[in-house]
Design a protein around this motif. Structure first.
Motif, PDB file in Angstrom:
ATOM      1  N   ASP A  88       0.832  -1.205   0.000  1.00 40.70           N
ATOM      2  CA  ASP A  88       0.000   0.000   0.000  1.00 40.70           C
ATOM      3  C   ASP A  88       0.866   1.254   0.000  1.00 40.70           C
ATOM      4  OD1 ASP A  88      -2.156  -1.651   0.029  1.00 40.70           O
ATOM      5  OD2 ASP A  88      -2.911  -1.036   1.989  1.00 40.70           O
ATOM      6  N   HIS A  89       1.925   1.249   0.785  1.00 38.08           N
ATOM      7  CA  HIS A  89       2.811   2.422   0.867  1.00 38.08           C
ATOM      8  C   HIS A  89       3.454   2.690  -0.487  1.00 38.08           C
ATOM      9  CE1 HIS A  89       5.484   5.382   2.690  1.00 38.08           C
ATOM     10  NE2 HIS A  89       6.494   4.798   2.053  1.00 38.08           N
ATOM     11  N   GLU A  90       3.950   1.639  -1.137  1.00 37.74           N
ATOM     12  CA  GLU A  90       4.544   1.803  -2.463  1.00 37.74           C
ATOM     13  C   GLU A  90       3.492   2.271  -3.471  1.00 37.74           C
ATOM     14  OE1 GLU A  90       8.083  -1.526  -2.731  1.00 37.74           O
ATOM     15  OE2 GLU A  90       6.012  -2.221  -2.632  1.00 37.74           O
ATOM     16  N   GLY A  91       2.272   1.739  -3.320  1.00 41.61           N
ATOM     17  CA  GLY A  91       1.195   2.149  -4.209  1.00 41.61           C
ATOM     18  C   GLY A  91       0.852   3.618  -4.059  1.00 41.61           C
ATOM     19  N   ILE A  92       0.828   4.106  -2.833  1.00 40.62           N
ATOM     20  CA  ILE A  92       0.545   5.523  -2.594  1.00 40.62           C
ATOM     21  C   ILE A  92       1.638   6.391  -3.207  1.00 40.62           C
ATOM     22  CG2 ILE A  92       0.404   7.294  -0.795  1.00 40.62           C
ATOM     23  CD1 ILE A  92      -1.067   5.170   0.924  1.00 40.62           C
ATOM     24  N   ASP A  93       2.907   5.973  -3.035  1.00 45.28           N
ATOM     25  CA  ASP A  93       4.019   6.727  -3.627  1.00 45.28           C
ATOM     26  C   ASP A  93       3.894   6.770  -5.147  1.00 45.28           C
ATOM     27  OD1 ASP A  93       5.130   7.276  -1.177  1.00 45.28           O
ATOM     28  OD2 ASP A  93       6.615   5.657  -1.256  1.00 45.28           O
ATOM     29  N   PHE A  94       3.536   5.645  -5.754  1.00 47.90           N
ATOM     30  CA  PHE A  94       3.375   5.592  -7.212  1.00 47.90           C
ATOM     31  C   PHE A  94       2.254   6.512  -7.679  1.00 47.90           C
ATOM     32  CE2 PHE A  94       0.998   3.648 -10.775  1.00 47.90           C
ATOM     33  CZ  PHE A  94       1.946   3.812 -11.777  1.00 47.90           C
ATOM     34  N   ASN A  95       1.122   6.470  -7.001  1.00 51.66           N
ATOM     35  CA  ASN A  95      -0.020   7.289  -7.408  1.00 51.66           C
ATOM     36  C   ASN A  95       0.223   8.775  -7.182  1.00 51.66           C
ATOM     37  OD1 ASN A  95      -2.591   5.549  -8.236  1.00 51.66           O
ATOM     38  ND2 ASN A  95      -1.451   4.403  -6.700  1.00 51.66           N
ATOM     39  N   ASN A  96       1.034   9.107  -6.199  1.00 45.89           N
ATOM     40  CA  ASN A  96       1.361  10.512  -5.965  1.00 45.89           C
ATOM     41  C   ASN A  96       2.114  11.124  -7.140  1.00 45.89           C
ATOM     42  OD1 ASN A  96       0.154  11.156  -3.500  1.00 45.89           O
ATOM     43  ND2 ASN A  96       1.855  10.304  -2.305  1.00 45.89           N
ATOM     44  N   LYS A  97       2.824  10.291  -7.902  1.00 42.12           N
ATOM     45  CA  LYS A  97       3.517  10.791  -9.095  1.00 42.12           C
ATOM     46  C   LYS A  97       2.527  11.344 -10.114  1.00 42.12           C
ATOM     47  CE  LYS A  97       7.350   7.500  -8.651  1.00 42.12           C
ATOM     48  NZ  LYS A  97       8.042   6.341  -9.280  1.00 42.12           N
ATOM     49  N   PHE A  98       1.286  10.870 -10.030  1.00 40.35           N
ATOM     50  CA  PHE A  98       0.234  11.327 -10.937  1.00 40.35           C
ATOM     51  C   PHE A  98      -0.809  12.173 -10.202  1.00 40.35           C
ATOM     52  CE2 PHE A  98       2.021   7.395 -12.572  1.00 40.35           C
ATOM     53  CZ  PHE A  98       2.297   7.728 -13.898  1.00 40.35           C
ATOM     54  N   HIS A  99      -0.413  12.652  -9.030  1.00 41.96           N
ATOM     55  CA  HIS A  99      -1.261  13.547  -8.229  1.00 41.96           C
ATOM     56  C   HIS A  99      -2.558  12.862  -7.768  1.00 41.96           C
ATOM     57  CE1 HIS A  99       1.374  16.853  -9.531  1.00 41.96           C
ATOM     58  NE2 HIS A  99       1.287  16.320 -10.741  1.00 41.96           N
ATOM     59  N   ARG A 100      -2.563  11.539  -7.719  1.00 44.13           N
ATOM     60  CA  ARG A 100      -3.758  10.825  -7.243  1.00 44.13           C
ATOM     61  C   ARG A 100      -3.710  10.757  -5.718  1.00 44.13           C
ATOM     62  NH1 ARG A 100      -2.279   6.177 -11.085  1.00 44.13           N
ATOM     63  NH2 ARG A 100      -2.664   7.113 -13.138  1.00 44.13           N
ATOM     64  N   ASN A 101      -4.318  11.775  -5.100  1.00 41.25           N
ATOM     65  CA  ASN A 101      -4.389  11.846  -3.644  1.00 41.25           C
ATOM     66  C   ASN A 101      -5.629  12.646  -3.262  1.00 41.25           C
ATOM     67  OD1 ASN A 101      -3.614  14.689  -3.736  1.00 41.25           O
ATOM     68  ND2 ASN A 101      -1.531  13.934  -4.163  1.00 41.25           N
ATOM     69  N   ILE A 102      -5.814  12.908  -1.992  1.00 43.90           N
ATOM     70  CA  ILE A 102      -7.063  13.501  -1.517  1.00 43.90           C
ATOM     71  C   ILE A 102      -7.297  14.906  -2.069  1.00 43.90           C
ATOM     72  CG2 ILE A 102      -7.145  12.134   0.592  1.00 43.90           C
ATOM     73  CD1 ILE A 102      -5.963  14.513   2.088  1.00 43.90           C
ATOM     74  N   ASN A 103      -6.249  15.540  -2.602  1.00 44.59           N
ATOM     75  CA  ASN A 103      -6.407  16.893  -3.139  1.00 44.59           C
ATOM     76  C   ASN A 103      -6.829  16.912  -4.606  1.00 44.59           C
ATOM     77  OD1 ASN A 103      -5.489  18.180  -0.704  1.00 44.59           O
ATOM     78  ND2 ASN A 103      -3.404  17.581  -1.256  1.00 44.59           N
ATOM     79  N   LEU A 104      -6.862  15.750  -5.235  1.00 45.19           N
ATOM     80  CA  LEU A 104      -7.053  15.720  -6.688  1.00 45.19           C
ATOM     81  C   LEU A 104      -8.414  16.245  -7.112  1.00 45.19           C
ATOM     82  CD1 LEU A 104      -5.863  15.026  -9.423  1.00 45.19           C
ATOM     83  CD2 LEU A 104      -6.664  12.681  -9.133  1.00 45.19           C
ATOM     84  N   ASN A 105      -9.445  15.990  -6.326  1.00 42.73           N
ATOM     85  CA  ASN A 105     -10.787  16.440  -6.727  1.00 42.73           C
ATOM     86  C   ASN A 105     -10.950  17.958  -6.677  1.00 42.73           C
ATOM     87  OD1 ASN A 105     -12.029  13.995  -7.494  1.00 42.73           O
ATOM     88  ND2 ASN A 105     -12.325  13.424  -5.344  1.00 42.73           N
ATOM     89  N   ASN A 106      -9.931  18.646  -6.170  1.00 39.17           N
ATOM     90  CA  ASN A 106      -9.935  20.109  -6.231  1.00 39.17           C
ATOM     91  C   ASN A 106      -9.268  20.627  -7.506  1.00 39.17           C
ATOM     92  OD1 ASN A 106     -11.138  20.348  -3.657  1.00 39.17           O
ATOM     93  ND2 ASN A 106      -9.153  20.085  -2.664  1.00 39.17           N
ATOM     94  N   SER A 107      -8.736  19.715  -8.312  1.00 43.97           N
ATOM     95  CA  SER A 107      -8.036  20.103  -9.535  1.00 43.97           C
ATOM     96  C   SER A 107      -9.010  20.259 -10.687  1.00 43.97           C
ATOM     97  CB  SER A 107      -6.979  19.047  -9.902  1.00 43.97           C
ATOM     98  OG  SER A 107      -6.038  18.888  -8.875  1.00 43.97           O
ATOM     99  N   SER A 108      -8.597  21.015 -11.691  1.00 48.05           N
ATOM    100  CA  SER A 108      -9.421  21.189 -12.886  1.00 48.05           C
ATOM    101  C   SER A 108      -9.340  19.950 -13.767  1.00 48.05           C
ATOM    102  CB  SER A 108      -8.934  22.401 -13.686  1.00 48.05           C
ATOM    103  OG  SER A 108      -7.659  22.147 -14.250  1.00 48.05           O
TER     104      SER A 108
END
Length: 238
Positions: free
Chosen positions: A78-98
């Motif tokens: 899970d930790h590695e998965g979160i790091d990977f997804n953060n490279k594509f800005h997939r985190n809790i802040n993403l739904n505030n993006s255009s």
């Protein structure tokens, strides 16, 4: 929850990925659909989790979650998965993006997202590039489709959960990016030339295009696309 029949379509002649996916979309008769390939796996209960988020009355939403990688038969933690997804800005802040930022940052995965079937049919999966008469985008068709979704004013909804597993193999796109980078650059050039963008968006997409150009030029040489090489060279060093 999902007890669905499986249909297998055998083709005598290969259509290529873009036309094949487009044909499958046109054949679909469900309200929603998900595109997955032979190197994708659904995480257990991910469909149920998807549908707990879906607004079934809004056909303009595209839903996606986080990916994990399966590499050399080892599933990332899970930790590695979160790091990977953060490279594509997939985190809790993403739904505030255009929507523009989500597509240009490739936050929307190439597959494993859920889209309304009727909207997908209307949009169409194939993307035709007029520049230098290139034709249909093949290897980067999934990235090109995300831009078509943007052009058609779809909304992107991120679910902060792991939904799919992407299996990296020797033949995967992740390990052979030359044509994909070239076609991604051509898609971005088409977006710059033909989409209704504001000045900020035009500057952003132009920067992305120019970052890919050196590798794109090398690909043109390797594949002996001389006419395309000369036109891209002029744009790159303009």
């Amino acid at each position: 929850m999902f007890n669905l029949p499986i249909s297998v379509i055998n083709r005598n002649i290969s259509l290529g990925q873009a036309k094949n996916v487009d044909d499958l979309i046109q054949r679909a008769n469900s309200q929603w659909l998900m595109i997955i390939h032979d190197d994708d796996l659904l995480i257990s209960n991910s469909l149920e989790k998807f549908f707990s988020y879906i607004d079934k009355d809004n056909e303009n939403n595209v839903y996606f979650g986080m990916q994990k990688l399966l590499e050399k038969n080892r599933l990332h933690t899970d930790h590695e998965g979160i790091d990977f997804n953060n490279k594509f800005h997939r985190n809790i802040n993403l739904n505030n993006s255009s929507s523009f930022d989500i597509v240009s940052n490739q936050s929307l995965p190439s597959n494993g997202f859920i889209i309304n079937t009727n909207r997908a049919k209307q949009i169409g999966y194939t993307y035709h590039i007029e520049f230098n008469n290139y034709g249909i985008i093949k290897d980067a068709c999934d990235y090109a489709f995300s831009w078509k979704c943007f052009k058609n004013n779809l909304n992107f909804k991120f679910l902060p959960i792991f939904t799919t597993i992407y299996r990296i193999t020797e033949g995967s796109v992740s390990n052979s990016k030359n044509i994909t980078i070239l076609e991604s650059a051509l898609t971005e050039l088409d977006v710059f030339l033909n989409f209704d963008l504001n000045n900020f968006q035009k500057n952003a997409i132009q920067k992305k295009f120019k970052k890919r150009c050196v590798k794109s030029l090398k690909t043109c040489v390797r594949t002996q696309q001389w006419s395309l090489l000369s036109k891209l060279f002029l744009l790159t060093f303009d």
